[in-house]
Design an enzyme around this catalytic site. Structure first.
Site, PDB file in Angstrom:
ATOM      1  N   ARG A 235       0.857  -1.184   0.000  1.00  0.00           N
ATOM      2  CA  ARG A 235       0.000   0.000   0.000  1.00  0.00           C
ATOM      3  C   ARG A 235       0.894   1.234   0.000  1.00  0.00           C
ATOM      4  NH1 ARG A 235      -3.466  -2.478  -1.842  1.00  0.00           N
ATOM      5  NH2 ARG A 235      -5.568  -2.847  -1.080  1.00  0.00           N
ATOM      6  N   HIS A 282      -1.424   0.373 -10.153  1.00  0.00           N
ATOM      7  CA  HIS A 282      -2.024  -0.592  -9.215  1.00  0.00           C
ATOM      8  C   HIS A 282      -2.562  -1.831  -9.963  1.00  0.00           C
ATOM      9  CE1 HIS A 282      -4.074  -0.861  -5.013  1.00  0.00           C
ATOM     10  NE2 HIS A 282      -3.863  -2.063  -5.505  1.00  0.00           N
TER      11      HIS A 282
HETATM   12  C1  GLV Z   1      -5.119  -4.983  -4.286  1.00  0.00           C
HETATM   13  O1  GLV Z   1      -4.389  -4.088  -4.040  1.00  0.00           O
HETATM   14  C2  GLV Z   1      -5.748  -5.781  -3.284  1.00  0.00           C
HETATM   15  O2  GLV Z   1      -5.801  -5.370  -2.129  1.00  0.00           O
HETATM   16  O3  GLV Z   1      -6.232  -6.881  -3.622  1.00  0.00           O
END
Ligand code: GLV
Length: 318
Positions: A235, A282
């Site tokens: 994160r 992401h």
């Molecule tokens: C992606 O970042 C997830 O948390 O699956």
């Protein structure tokens, strides 16, 4: 693969409540995957088209937690993410099962992403890309041994570590709890964390975001990493961006960033154009509806059978 279950005595829609999928992407694939898996249930896209008293399961990531009270027969919330930093336990009824998604296919995809970048820098492919621009044919020094540090050795981190080990990369690891692992004993505390960074040439950060991990990769950790590489697929908030920019102005060789404190990454972020930074939006472990529904479906069966789904998220585990 688990088979669809048609429970005896239940006709379509009868006794088998609705599954509501909240998805911004791949909506058709989610509906298709759930329809194949649960042919006796009504699959609804978005809560606006749901019949509140028929809803048994909510599936999604960005769920409006304040809405949960609108569904009196809700049996579970099935996350389409591994991350749980977006949960608001003050709005989640204490007995309602909330289940993280640990999809082996997603773990493998993240392992492939991390392996790609570890190899990229370990084999100096970044240097060769620059040389190509200048038509330079020169064989650079081969780094004999790149030790990869796995920061956050949970279900996904273990798969990443196993992949790297199979390619011959020595792995060290650190996680938030004291434990023995195939990659050494984990000790909690700042000293152990600094030793971990110092022992690693490349750190793969898979940590979830919590009060305990916010900005955990800060100035001291990056100093200990020295001229290494940071790969962040956990994160964004676990890395102190200012400390990272300072480290990149100094020794740090490169940073690969898939996650950010603010997403999408704002256009004016200095990270975008930094010559030592590689950015992806992401996508290290994109959720694949067809593989995810196998896992989510098995957990729905467990809840329907009065058993505990896995892994259950509670305010305590968060
Ligand atoms: C992606 O970042 C997830 O948390 O699956």
């Amino acid at each position: 693969m688990s088979e669809p279950r048609n429970r005896p005595g239940e006709g379509p829609g009868e006794g088998a409540g609705e599954i509501v999928v909240i998805a911004v992407r791949n909506q058709d694939r989610w509906v298709q995957a759930f329809t194949d898996r649960f042919p006796d249930r009504k699959i609804v896209l978005g809560t606006q088209d749901a019949t509140p008293e028929s809803v048994e399961y909510l599936v999604g990531w960005k769920i409006d937690w304040a809405q949960l009270g609108n569904f009196p027969n809700l049996k579970g919330v099935m996350l389409t993410s591994a991350g749980i930093d977006h949960l608001d336990f003050s709005l989640i009824p204490p007995k309602l099962p909330v289940v993280r998604l640990i999809d082996p296919s997603m773990s493998t995809e993240i392992a492939a992403y991390c392996t790609h970048w570890v190899v990229h820098y370990a084999r100096s492919f970044d240097v060769y890309a620059k040389q190509q621009q200048a038509a330079v044919w020169e064989i650079g020094p081969r780094n004999p041994e790149v030790t990869v540090g796995i920061l956050g050795l949970g279900a996904i981190g273990t798969v990443v570590a196993n992949h790297l080990t199979s390619l011959g990369y020595p792995v060290v690891s650190w996680s938030r709890s004291e434990k023995d692992t195939p990659y050494g004993q984990h000790h909690v505390g700042i000293e152990a964390l600094m030793q971990f960074f110092a022992a690693s040439n490349t750190v793969v950060n898979l940590l979830p975001l919590s009060d305990a991990t916010k900005n955990i990769v800060g100035e001291a950790a990056l100093r200990a990493l020295g001229d290494g590489v940071l790969i962040n697929v956990g994160r964004g908030g676990t890395v102190d961006t200012n400390a990272l920019l300072d480290a990149l102005s100094g020794d740090l060789h490169a940073a690969v960033l898939d996650v950010f404190a603010t997403e999408p990454l704002p256009a004016d972020s200095p990270l975008w154009s930094h010559p030592k930074v590689a950015i992806t939006p992401h996508i290290a472990g994109e959720t694949n509806p067809f593989t995810a529904v196998k896992v989510i479906g098995a957990n729905i069966d467990l809840i329907d059978d009065g058993k505990e789904p896995y892994p259950l998220v509670t305010a305590a585990t968060y």
